[in-house]
Design a protein around this motif. Structure first.
Motif, PDB file in Angstrom:
ATOM      1  N   MET A  57       0.849  -1.338   0.093  1.00  0.00           N
ATOM      2  CA  MET A  57       0.170   0.095  -0.053  1.00  0.00           C
ATOM      3  C   MET A  57       0.906   1.288  -0.105  1.00  0.00           C
ATOM      4  O   MET A  57       0.513   2.358   0.530  1.00  0.00           O
ATOM      5  CB  MET A  57      -0.722   0.067   1.372  1.00  0.00           C
ATOM      6  N   PRO A  81       0.124   5.541  -4.296  1.00  0.00           N
ATOM      7  CA  PRO A  81      -1.350   5.774  -4.155  1.00  0.00           C
ATOM      8  C   PRO A  81      -2.144   4.777  -5.007  1.00  0.00           C
ATOM      9  O   PRO A  81      -3.489   4.626  -4.772  1.00  0.00           O
ATOM     10  CB  PRO A  81      -1.276   7.196  -4.824  1.00  0.00           C
ATOM     11  N   LYS A  82      -1.626   4.459  -6.199  1.00  0.00           N
ATOM     12  CA  LYS A  82      -2.467   3.414  -7.107  1.00  0.00           C
ATOM     13  C   LYS A  82      -2.728   2.026  -6.326  1.00  0.00           C
ATOM     14  O   LYS A  82      -3.810   1.684  -6.219  1.00  0.00           O
ATOM     15  CB  LYS A  82      -1.520   3.207  -8.420  1.00  0.00           C
ATOM     16  N   GLU A  83      -1.694   1.483  -5.660  1.00  0.00           N
ATOM     17  CA  GLU A  83      -1.849   0.475  -4.827  1.00  0.00           C
ATOM     18  C   GLU A  83      -2.844   0.505  -3.934  1.00  0.00           C
ATOM     19  O   GLU A  83      -3.551  -0.119  -3.470  1.00  0.00           O
ATOM     20  CB  GLU A  83      -0.634  -0.136  -4.103  1.00  0.00           C
ATOM     21  N   LEU A  84      -2.564   1.846  -3.137  1.00  0.00           N
ATOM     22  CA  LEU A  84      -3.615   2.116  -1.872  1.00  0.00           C
ATOM     23  C   LEU A  84      -5.095   2.267  -2.559  1.00  0.00           C
ATOM     24  O   LEU A  84      -5.904   1.674  -1.768  1.00  0.00           O
ATOM     25  CB  LEU A  84      -3.317   3.522  -1.423  1.00  0.00           C
ATOM     26  N   TRP A  85      -5.308   2.957  -3.673  1.00  0.00           N
ATOM     27  CA  TRP A  85      -6.631   3.232  -3.983  1.00  0.00           C
ATOM     28  C   TRP A  85      -7.053   1.806  -4.395  1.00  0.00           C
ATOM     29  O   TRP A  85      -8.584   1.480  -4.296  1.00  0.00           O
ATOM     30  CB  TRP A  85      -6.682   3.811  -5.331  1.00  0.00           C
ATOM     31  N   LYS A  86      -6.415   0.691  -5.245  1.00  0.00           N
ATOM     32  CA  LYS A  86      -7.176  -0.317  -5.423  1.00  0.00           C
ATOM     33  C   LYS A  86      -7.365  -1.420  -4.433  1.00  0.00           C
ATOM     34  O   LYS A  86      -8.347  -1.904  -4.331  1.00  0.00           O
ATOM     35  CB  LYS A  86      -6.025  -1.051  -6.194  1.00  0.00           C
ATOM     36  N   ILE A  99      -8.476   0.019  -1.258  1.00  0.00           N
ATOM     37  CA  ILE A  99      -9.381   0.379  -0.618  1.00  0.00           C
ATOM     38  C   ILE A  99     -10.738   0.203  -1.358  1.00  0.00           C
ATOM     39  O   ILE A  99     -11.642  -0.492  -0.802  1.00  0.00           O
ATOM     40  CB  ILE A  99      -9.355   2.119  -0.611  1.00  0.00           C
ATOM     41  N   THR A 100     -10.762   0.404  -2.493  1.00  0.00           N
ATOM     42  CA  THR A 100     -12.114   0.211  -3.427  1.00  0.00           C
ATOM     43  C   THR A 100     -12.448  -1.197  -3.300  1.00  0.00           C
ATOM     44  O   THR A 100     -13.711  -1.940  -3.154  1.00  0.00           O
ATOM     45  CB  THR A 100     -12.032   0.586  -4.797  1.00  0.00           C
ATOM     46  N   ASN A 147     -10.999  -6.586  -8.502  1.00  0.00           N
ATOM     47  CA  ASN A 147      -9.732  -6.345  -7.924  1.00  0.00           C
ATOM     48  C   ASN A 147      -8.994  -7.671  -7.723  1.00  0.00           C
ATOM     49  O   ASN A 147      -9.568  -8.731  -6.906  1.00  0.00           O
ATOM     50  CB  ASN A 147      -9.964  -5.477  -6.544  1.00  0.00           C
TER      51      ASN A 147
END
Length: 515
Positions: A168, A171-176, A178-179, A311
């Motif tokens: 995480m 930002p890209k990994e974090l957003w994936k 989370i969603t 995901n």
């Protein structure tokens, strides 16, 4: 480029084809000498240009590992700064008993006060009409409060592990992450809430043989709406806690699951009470409201399923993660049946206020331990791989609590928190006159015995279960915590009911639980 393919590759310069020779071919241990210059002479005796490439052998034992919390990324002592070297694996956690206790203490107390507040709420709402005339709502209480173990604590453990092993960081990994995880827990919350209402109807019908379709729909609407809203709110809180913990240099495993529990019990019980009360009021004049509420939340399921399937991190859990949450819900419902049969009995007066506390504290502590062991195992490989960190499938109690490894150390710390924590919570309940209780020495002794026995059993089961699941290629983050928290609900409720019954038999009920 690795050294083997490089031997066959060539390099062109000024129209001549030149061999590329790795540097370890010039001097190697098995040769013990340098390659002679004559080996590189051309057919006419002219010298041939040799392009020498450095072989980046990643020798075992040359890394210097840093503690996870001391440095967010592992240091590399090599002078080579080339970007084609992959990231090194995370090192195991290096924490002292003091650091573990210090990080766990505040979330543990916060979670405990959350369970105290939930107990106070249950002590009040048990006298509401919906709890009096639709007593199956009591069966829903442990099952829905257990959602924090089935969903929120599992989410917290999953995200804590992902954060600790560097999944995480961007930002890209974090957003994936989370969603995918938010969509996943909405699917699970809706399905588990629906199944919990069915279990409540069945467990309520078996003893009495009475069935009401209106009450069944009311239970379904209340359960599904409560599960959905509570999971949405708590999931967002969990994500914020884990991100904040990483930025502050705190191990998310130590704080995420207790905070999920601290707010989970109170929010879930408040939502269940309010929603069931409101829908019960609408039964007579607007009977169509309850079916509409059920249909609305079930109609949203396809949306969450589509998001979760896109995901990769949650796709596997979406397909294979149902067994633990459904079985855990059934186990918690049995605890709810015990609560339903005791809360209205005058001999068990005060049971309602203490049940969320003893269940919540036990579940919080074992969830922390399971999350820590799971993270420790993930740092050494993937589930199913034989690893030095997962050597035993059926540990002895001595190895669980008295060995020198970090997981045994954390088990001792968590077990030692039980007595002082419960003393604080009991004093808080007594000072607020919750359950109209008067604390006596014999009551405290029986209560503490039940609490210590519950946590002792849970910590031992956690040590066995997490390693057993790891050896069977199951991710403990997704499978262990639902079982453990559900067992905590069942064991806690059963031991507490047994303690109240013994106190009544020996004649201490009047002095212990007042009018």
């Amino acid at each position: 480029m690795s050294s083997k393919p490089e031997q066959k590759e060539t390099h062109q310069a000024n129209g001549a084809v030149l061999p590329i020779v790795p540097v370890d071919c010039l001097a190697s241990p098995d040769r013990g000498q340098l390659v002679e210059p004559s080996d590189f002479l051309g057919p006419d005796g002219d010298g041939v240009e040799v392009v020498v490439l450095e072989s980046r052998a990643n020798a075992k034992g040359v890394r210097e590992e840093d503690a996870l919390l001391e440095n967010g990324s592992q240091s590399n002592e090599s002078d080579d700064t080339s970007t084609d070297r992959g990231p090194e694996p995370a090192s195991p956690l290096k924490e002292t008993s003091f650091s573990i206790g210090l990080q766990v203490l505040f979330p543990f107390l916060l979670a405990g006060f959350g369970t105290v507040a939930a107990g106070m709420v249950l002590d009040i709402v048990q006298h509401w009409d919906v709890f009096k005339y639709v007593t199956e709502v009591f069966i829903l209480v442990p099952a829905l409060l257990g959602l924090k173990g089935n969903l929120e604590m599992t989410l917290a453990s999953r995200l804590s592990t992902a954060a600790n092993i560097g999944q995480m960081d961007t930002p890209k990994e974090l957003w994936k992450m989370i969603t995918g995880n938010m969509a996943l827990i909405q699917v699970q919350a809706t399905v588990v809430g629906f199944l919990a209402s069915i279990a409540a109807v069945i467990f309520g019908w078996i003893p009495d043989g009475h069935f009401s379709i209106d009450h069944a729909v009311l239970l379904c609407a209340s359960s599904v709406a409560t599960a959905f809203i509570a999971s949405l709110v708590l999931g967002m809180i969990m994500i914020g806690v884990i991100i904040g913990s990483r930025k502050m240099g705190i191990n998310p495993d130590n704080v995420a699951t207790p905070i999920a529990a601290s707010l989970g019990d109170l929010i879930t019980l408040a939502l269940l009470s309010g929603i069931s009360w409101g829908l019960y009021k609408e039964l007579e004049s607007k009977a169509y409201v309850n079916p509409l509420v059920c249909a609305f939340f079930i109609a949203l399921l396809p949306i969450w399923i589509i998001i979760a399937k896109k995901n990769a991190a949650t796709r596997e859990v979406l397909y294979s993660g149902w067994e633990p949450v459904i079985i855990a819900m059934a186990i918690s419902s049995v605890g709810g049946l015990i609560l339903d049969r005791t809360v209205s009995d005058p001999n068990f007066a005060g049971m309602a206020v203490f049940t969320p506390v003893i269940n919540g504290v036990g579940g919080n502590l074992v969830a922390v331990q399971a999350s820590r062991i799971s993270t420790y195992l993930h740092m050494s490989g993937m589930p199913g791989e034989s690893s030095e960190t997962a050597p035993r499938k059926c540990p002895s109690p001595c190895s669980t609590f008295f060995s020198s490894d970090v997981n045994s150390r954390s088990a001792r710390v968590l077990f030692l928190l039980v007595v002082p924590g419960h003393l604080v919570f009991l004093y808080t309940i007594s000072s607020m006159q919750g359950g109209h209780t008067t604390l006596t020495l014999i009551f405290i002794v029986f209560y503490m015995t039940a609490a210590l026995l519950q946590v002792l059993i849970l910590l031992y089961i956690a040590d066995w279960m997490v390693h057993w699941m790891w050896g069977r290629d199951l991710d403990p983050d997704n499978f262990s915590i639902p079982y453990l928290t559900a067992l905590g609900d069942l064991i806690g409720t059963g031991l507490l009911a047994l303690s109240f019954h013994i106190l009544w038999l020996i004649g201490d009920r009047d002095s212990d639980v007042g009018d």
